[in-house]
Write a protein that holds these residues in place. Sequence first.
Motif, PDB file in Angstrom:
ATOM      1  N   ASP A   1     -24.491  24.047  45.186  1.00  0.00           N
ATOM      2  CA  ASP A   1     -23.119  23.794  44.758  1.00  0.00           C
ATOM      3  C   ASP A   1     -22.600  24.918  43.867  1.00  0.00           C
ATOM      4  OD1 ASP A   1     -22.990  21.443  46.154  1.00  0.00           O
ATOM      5  OD2 ASP A   1     -23.464  20.155  44.456  1.00  0.00           O
TER       6      ASP A   1
ATOM      7  N   HIS B   1     -21.783  27.845  46.068  1.00  0.00           N
ATOM      8  CA  HIS B   1     -20.534  27.595  46.783  1.00  0.00           C
ATOM      9  C   HIS B   1     -19.337  27.782  45.844  1.00  0.00           C
ATOM     10  CE1 HIS B   1     -17.842  26.042  49.791  1.00  0.00           C
ATOM     11  NE2 HIS B   1     -17.476  25.035  49.021  1.00  0.00           N
ATOM     12  N   GLN B   2     -19.512  27.368  44.611  1.00  0.00           N
ATOM     13  CA  GLN B   2     -18.463  27.561  43.612  1.00  0.00           C
ATOM     14  C   GLN B   2     -18.198  29.051  43.392  1.00  0.00           C
ATOM     15  OE1 GLN B   2     -19.441  26.189  39.607  1.00  0.00           O
ATOM     16  NE2 GLN B   2     -17.559  25.022  39.574  1.00  0.00           N
TER      17      GLN B   2
ATOM     18  N   THR C   1     -15.873  21.306  43.143  1.00  0.00           N
ATOM     19  CA  THR C   1     -17.291  21.639  43.278  1.00  0.00           C
ATOM     20  C   THR C   1     -18.006  21.530  41.941  1.00  0.00           C
ATOM     21  OG1 THR C   1     -16.704  23.165  45.068  1.00  0.00           O
ATOM     22  CG2 THR C   1     -18.893  23.392  44.114  1.00  0.00           C
TER      23      THR C   1
END
Length: 467
Positions: free
Chosen positions: A131, A134-135, A272
Amino acid sequence: MTLSACVGFSDDGGMSIVADVAGSRLEKDVLAIRTPEDAASARARVEHLLSRALTADSAVQIALLDNRGLQAEYNALGSAEAAMVKAILPPNPSFSISRIAGPLKLELEAIIAADILALATLPARAEIAADRFHQAQLRAAEETLRLATRARKDYYRAVAAQELVAFLTKANSTAESAAQLARALGETGAMNKLDQAREQVFYADLTAQLAKARQRSIAEREQLIRSLGLWGADLDFRLPAALPAPPSRPNNMPMVEQEAVARRPDLFVAGTELDALAKSYGLVEATRFVNVFQLSGIYKDTREIVTRVSSDGTIDTERVRFRVFGPGATIEIPIFDFGEARTREAEQNFLQAFNRLAAKAVEVRSEARLAYQTYRSAWDIANHYQREILPLRKIIMDESLRRYNAMLIDVFPLLAEVRQRIMANIAAIEAKRDFWLANADLRAAVIGGVETRVEEAPVSRMDAIGQ
């Protein structure tokens, strides 16, 4: 070993989301320059785009390929991927060895230990790390959109400033001729001192405005250069003579709020963050009573010299060796800290992220509404100048000149109309510039990349010209 075999770096260094965003929303290419081949490819593309007069789209493409600040953001993305891989890997086992030697004893102890708690929570930590990565990808995409917006707006400002300089140069020549005519009429007694002074001050004020416009044109061009990341021989690029006219019809966007909420990367970043903190909060809840739990394998080698006295009084010495193998365990005992502080901190961090996400959603909706209203107002104003004011000013000027040539009016109404027409054209150039800036802001408010910049005072000072 099995877990570590499944972990690796992506082929593109995490640039897939950035490339998708740039391609779908900007219709532009992005490139993380990490090899000499990448640098050569980007350089060739930039040189090709600089070989012709710049457009707004080509300026954006050059910025995405040549701006080193954006490349630094892509380097940060690579670092984020490395942090993710590091977080996903199992913890390395530790090995310690100690040696104790005395006059009659030698002891060697070796311990191999592994953090079992870290291994048990590895899947949850891997999800959190994914995560976070992805952020970081979304942040890199947002920076890409932000640079695109900045380059586009700097392009519009630079072209408008250049267009204004060209117009003011012609207007200043006209004002100079009018001032000379007024001076000549004053010498003959056909014009009083008040009217002479008006023409002279108009010419003087317009001269000052031209000087300011030239300085601002230089500043806007330098700002564009910084956004594009150019230097050296690349500074001799060409800009068009004027901005294009606004479209005949404005964009109709009744669902502008919904589009912004659905497409803004900065809103996805906040979402996110909320997901990652929710998983982190659950992990803290599960391990609140245990911070450290290690299993170990212990090997102990003891060598000792033993002295024995026999029944007949003989003293014998013997080297005795003991080898011991066995398991060990290390666990933290929650006597003083029961994990409540860590749990409370994780809970408050989660609630903070939730409130920030809600606040960001309100902000995005407001920015979209304001950007669209500003866009429509700017279109109305620019279109009004192009379709109403400038054509009417031309008609008035042509009729005034015709009447002057027919000796139906004197020179005073003609000079006054010259001043009014100059002011109208300056205002029209500024209105056209404001429309294109508002158009760029609207795009940024919907797709992401909002770029704020404090606007300077207008160059024209129309309220002072001709007073």
